[in-house]
Design a protein around this motif. Structure first.
Motif, PDB file in Angstrom:
ATOM      1  N   SER A 178       0.823  -1.215   0.000  1.00  0.00           N
ATOM      2  CA  SER A 178       0.000   0.000   0.000  1.00  0.00           C
ATOM      3  C   SER A 178       0.852   1.259   0.000  1.00  0.00           C
ATOM      4  O   SER A 178       0.322   2.365   0.069  1.00  0.00           O
ATOM      5  N   THR A 179       2.150   1.117  -0.107  1.00  0.00           N
ATOM      6  CA  THR A 179       3.055   2.270  -0.062  1.00  0.00           C
ATOM      7  C   THR A 179       3.013   3.048  -1.379  1.00  0.00           C
ATOM      8  O   THR A 179       2.771   2.468  -2.438  1.00  0.00           O
ATOM      9  N   PRO A 180       3.287   4.363  -1.336  1.00  0.00           N
ATOM     10  CA  PRO A 180       3.279   5.157  -2.568  1.00  0.00           C
ATOM     11  C   PRO A 180       4.445   4.844  -3.503  1.00  0.00           C
ATOM     12  O   PRO A 180       4.360   5.098  -4.699  1.00  0.00           O
ATOM     13  N   LEU A 181       5.518   4.294  -2.976  1.00  0.00           N
ATOM     14  CA  LEU A 181       6.674   3.925  -3.785  1.00  0.00           C
ATOM     15  C   LEU A 181       6.965   2.443  -3.601  1.00  0.00           C
ATOM     16  O   LEU A 181       6.784   1.886  -2.514  1.00  0.00           O
ATOM     17  N   ILE A 182       7.425   1.811  -4.684  1.00  0.00           N
ATOM     18  CA  ILE A 182       7.654   0.371  -4.695  1.00  0.00           C
ATOM     19  C   ILE A 182       9.051   0.093  -5.239  1.00  0.00           C
ATOM     20  O   ILE A 182       9.420   0.561  -6.312  1.00  0.00           O
ATOM     21  N   ALA A 183       9.829  -0.672  -4.476  1.00  0.00           N
ATOM     22  CA  ALA A 183      11.144  -1.129  -4.931  1.00  0.00           C
ATOM     23  C   ALA A 183      11.102  -2.646  -5.036  1.00  0.00           C
ATOM     24  O   ALA A 183      10.441  -3.317  -4.237  1.00  0.00           O
ATOM     25  N   THR A 184      11.811  -3.198  -6.004  1.00  0.00           N
ATOM     26  CA  THR A 184      11.808  -4.643  -6.221  1.00  0.00           C
ATOM     27  C   THR A 184      13.243  -5.146  -6.277  1.00  0.00           C
ATOM     28  O   THR A 184      14.179  -4.395  -6.569  1.00  0.00           O
ATOM     29  N   LEU A 185      13.393  -6.442  -6.016  1.00  0.00           N
ATOM     30  CA  LEU A 185      14.738  -7.004  -5.888  1.00  0.00           C
ATOM     31  C   LEU A 185      14.682  -8.497  -6.128  1.00  0.00           C
ATOM     32  O   LEU A 185      13.806  -9.188  -5.595  1.00  0.00           O
ATOM     33  N   ASP A 186      15.601  -9.018  -6.939  1.00  0.00           N
ATOM     34  CA  ASP A 186      15.698 -10.459  -7.131  1.00  0.00           C
ATOM     35  C   ASP A 186      16.316 -11.104  -5.893  1.00  0.00           C
ATOM     36  O   ASP A 186      17.132 -10.497  -5.198  1.00  0.00           O
ATOM     37  N   ALA A 187      15.963 -12.354  -5.645  1.00  0.00           N
ATOM     38  CA  ALA A 187      16.328 -13.017  -4.398  1.00  0.00           C
ATOM     39  C   ALA A 187      17.786 -13.438  -4.306  1.00  0.00           C
ATOM     40  O   ALA A 187      18.196 -14.008  -3.294  1.00  0.00           O
ATOM     41  N   ASP A 188      18.569 -13.174  -5.353  1.00  0.00           N
ATOM     42  CA  ASP A 188      19.996 -13.478  -5.264  1.00  0.00           C
ATOM     43  C   ASP A 188      20.877 -12.250  -5.489  1.00  0.00           C
ATOM     44  O   ASP A 188      22.104 -12.366  -5.526  1.00  0.00           O
ATOM     45  N   ASP A 189      20.276 -11.081  -5.597  1.00  0.00           N
ATOM     46  CA  ASP A 189      21.040  -9.850  -5.790  1.00  0.00           C
ATOM     47  C   ASP A 189      21.122  -9.051  -4.491  1.00  0.00           C
ATOM     48  O   ASP A 189      20.467  -9.378  -3.496  1.00  0.00           O
ATOM     49  N   LEU A 190      21.906  -7.969  -4.512  1.00  0.00           N
ATOM     50  CA  LEU A 190      22.144  -7.185  -3.308  1.00  0.00           C
ATOM     51  C   LEU A 190      22.011  -5.695  -3.597  1.00  0.00           C
ATOM     52  O   LEU A 190      22.341  -5.227  -4.690  1.00  0.00           O
ATOM     53  N   TRP A 191      21.541  -4.960  -2.607  1.00  0.00           N
ATOM     54  CA  TRP A 191      21.553  -3.498  -2.650  1.00  0.00           C
ATOM     55  C   TRP A 191      22.719  -2.977  -1.831  1.00  0.00           C
ATOM     56  O   TRP A 191      23.030  -3.525  -0.754  1.00  0.00           O
ATOM     57  N   LEU A 192      23.346  -1.924  -2.314  1.00  0.00           N
ATOM     58  CA  LEU A 192      24.309  -1.206  -1.489  1.00  0.00           C
ATOM     59  C   LEU A 192      23.537  -0.348  -0.486  1.00  0.00           C
ATOM     60  O   LEU A 192      22.392   0.036  -0.727  1.00  0.00           O
ATOM     61  N   PRO A 193      24.145  -0.013   0.663  1.00  0.00           N
ATOM     62  CA  PRO A 193      23.385   0.580   1.771  1.00  0.00           C
ATOM     63  C   PRO A 193      22.661   1.881   1.476  1.00  0.00           C
ATOM     64  O   PRO A 193      21.662   2.185   2.125  1.00  0.00           O
ATOM     65  N   ASN A 194      23.144   2.660   0.517  1.00  0.00           N
ATOM     66  CA  ASN A 194      22.498   3.956   0.235  1.00  0.00           C
ATOM     67  C   ASN A 194      21.651   3.925  -1.031  1.00  0.00           C
ATOM     68  O   ASN A 194      21.263   4.977  -1.546  1.00  0.00           O
ATOM     69  N   LYS A 195      21.351   2.737  -1.532  1.00  0.00           N
ATOM     70  CA  LYS A 195      20.595   2.611  -2.789  1.00  0.00           C
ATOM     71  C   LYS A 195      19.256   3.326  -2.706  1.00  0.00           C
ATOM     72  O   LYS A 195      18.913   4.179  -3.537  1.00  0.00           O
ATOM     73  N   ILE A 196      18.480   2.988  -1.704  1.00  0.00           N
ATOM     74  CA  ILE A 196      17.140   3.560  -1.588  1.00  0.00           C
ATOM     75  C   ILE A 196      17.209   5.060  -1.285  1.00  0.00           C
ATOM     76  O   ILE A 196      16.436   5.850  -1.858  1.00  0.00           O
ATOM     77  N   GLU A 197      18.096   5.454  -0.420  1.00  0.00           N
ATOM     78  CA  GLU A 197      18.218   6.879  -0.077  1.00  0.00           C
ATOM     79  C   GLU A 197      18.486   7.717  -1.318  1.00  0.00           C
ATOM     80  O   GLU A 197      17.878   8.779  -1.517  1.00  0.00           O
ATOM     81  N   ARG A 198      19.377   7.252  -2.182  1.00  0.00           N
ATOM     82  CA  ARG A 198      19.731   8.004  -3.386  1.00  0.00           C
ATOM     83  C   ARG A 198      18.546   8.033  -4.369  1.00  0.00           C
ATOM     84  O   ARG A 198      18.287   9.049  -5.007  1.00  0.00           O
ATOM     85  N   GLN A 199      17.826   6.925  -4.492  1.00  0.00           N
ATOM     86  CA  GLN A 199      16.694   6.910  -5.419  1.00  0.00           C
ATOM     87  C   GLN A 199      15.523   7.738  -4.898  1.00  0.00           C
ATOM     88  O   GLN A 199      14.837   8.404  -5.684  1.00  0.00           O
TER      89      GLN A 199
END
Length: 225
Positions: free
Chosen positions: A78-99
């Protein structure tokens, strides 16, 4: 700043899902909701998730493909923004903050992606030097209106190409998508994964995606003539 939720489709990801989830909860801006959609796994994926004791909402479905699982997860958010991720990949710690900052500064942009680097299976500490634009599920953050307008992510034959098709449909619907130059994610390359190597059976999906795109162009051209 708008809140966001995360969707992770998972199929037989027992060996990688813990590391993937840790990269989500390590974000400098935490998600409101994390949804993992178990796409009919036959390994210990679900057990691994449960032992982590993280605030994860776990959904189950019979195996139908990553597009179907992603679509189901998005529908549960129900959030206004949606992020998706494959189950074998990784985000760097500031990924979401920058986007989030990018979207906040670009109100006309409906979705934002980022560059990523490949790494070989269990070596996220040694990613390849080449940074590539990641037009992918792992790098994507979108506004809710995109998913509501464009509809489901459709899995083509072979299990490859669903994001190429969906992103093309997003653009055809008139939404603006941006690619950030920064490397904010890591893509795991491992034998057996959908993204590993060339496989004629799996690559059928790309041909189907190309045919669908041509058919849509032909219909649009006929409709404007």
């Amino acid at each position: 700043m708008s809140g966001y939720g995360v969707v992770i489709p998972a199929f037989n990801a027992a060996g990688t899902i813990a590391e993937t989830l840790r990269s989500v909860v390590a974000q400098s801006i935490r998600p409101e909701t994390i949804i993992v959609v178990d796409d009919g796994s036959t390994d210990d994926t679900v057990a691994v998730i449960k032992t982590m004791n993280l605030p994860v909402k776990l959904l189950h479905q019979d195996n139908a493909g990553p597009g179907s699982a992603t679509t189901r997860g998005i529908a549960a958010l129900s959030t206004p923004l949606i992020a998706t991720l494959d189950a074998d990949d990784l985000w760097l710690p500031n990924k979401i903050e920058r986007q989030l900052a990018h979207l906040e500064g670009s109100p006309a942009t409906s979705g934002v992606f980022c560059h990523w680097r490949n790494f070989r299976n269990d070596r996220p500490d040694a990613p390849e030097a080449a940074a590539l634009p990641g037009w992918s599920r792992t790098t994507m953050m979108i506004r809710r209106a995109v998913a509501e307008t464009v509809g489901p992510i459709v899995d083509p034959p072979g299990g490859r190409g669903e994001m190429i098709d969906w992103i093309a449909r997003v653009r055809e619907a008139g939404f603006v998508l941006d690619m950030m130059d920064e490397v904010l994610a890591l893509r795991r390359i491992r034998p057996g994964s959908l993204s590993y190597g060339r496989d004629p059976a799996r690559d059928r999906g790309y041909l189907q995606v190309a045919r669908l795109a041509m058919q849509r162009r032909a219909r649009n051209k006929a409709g404007t003539s």
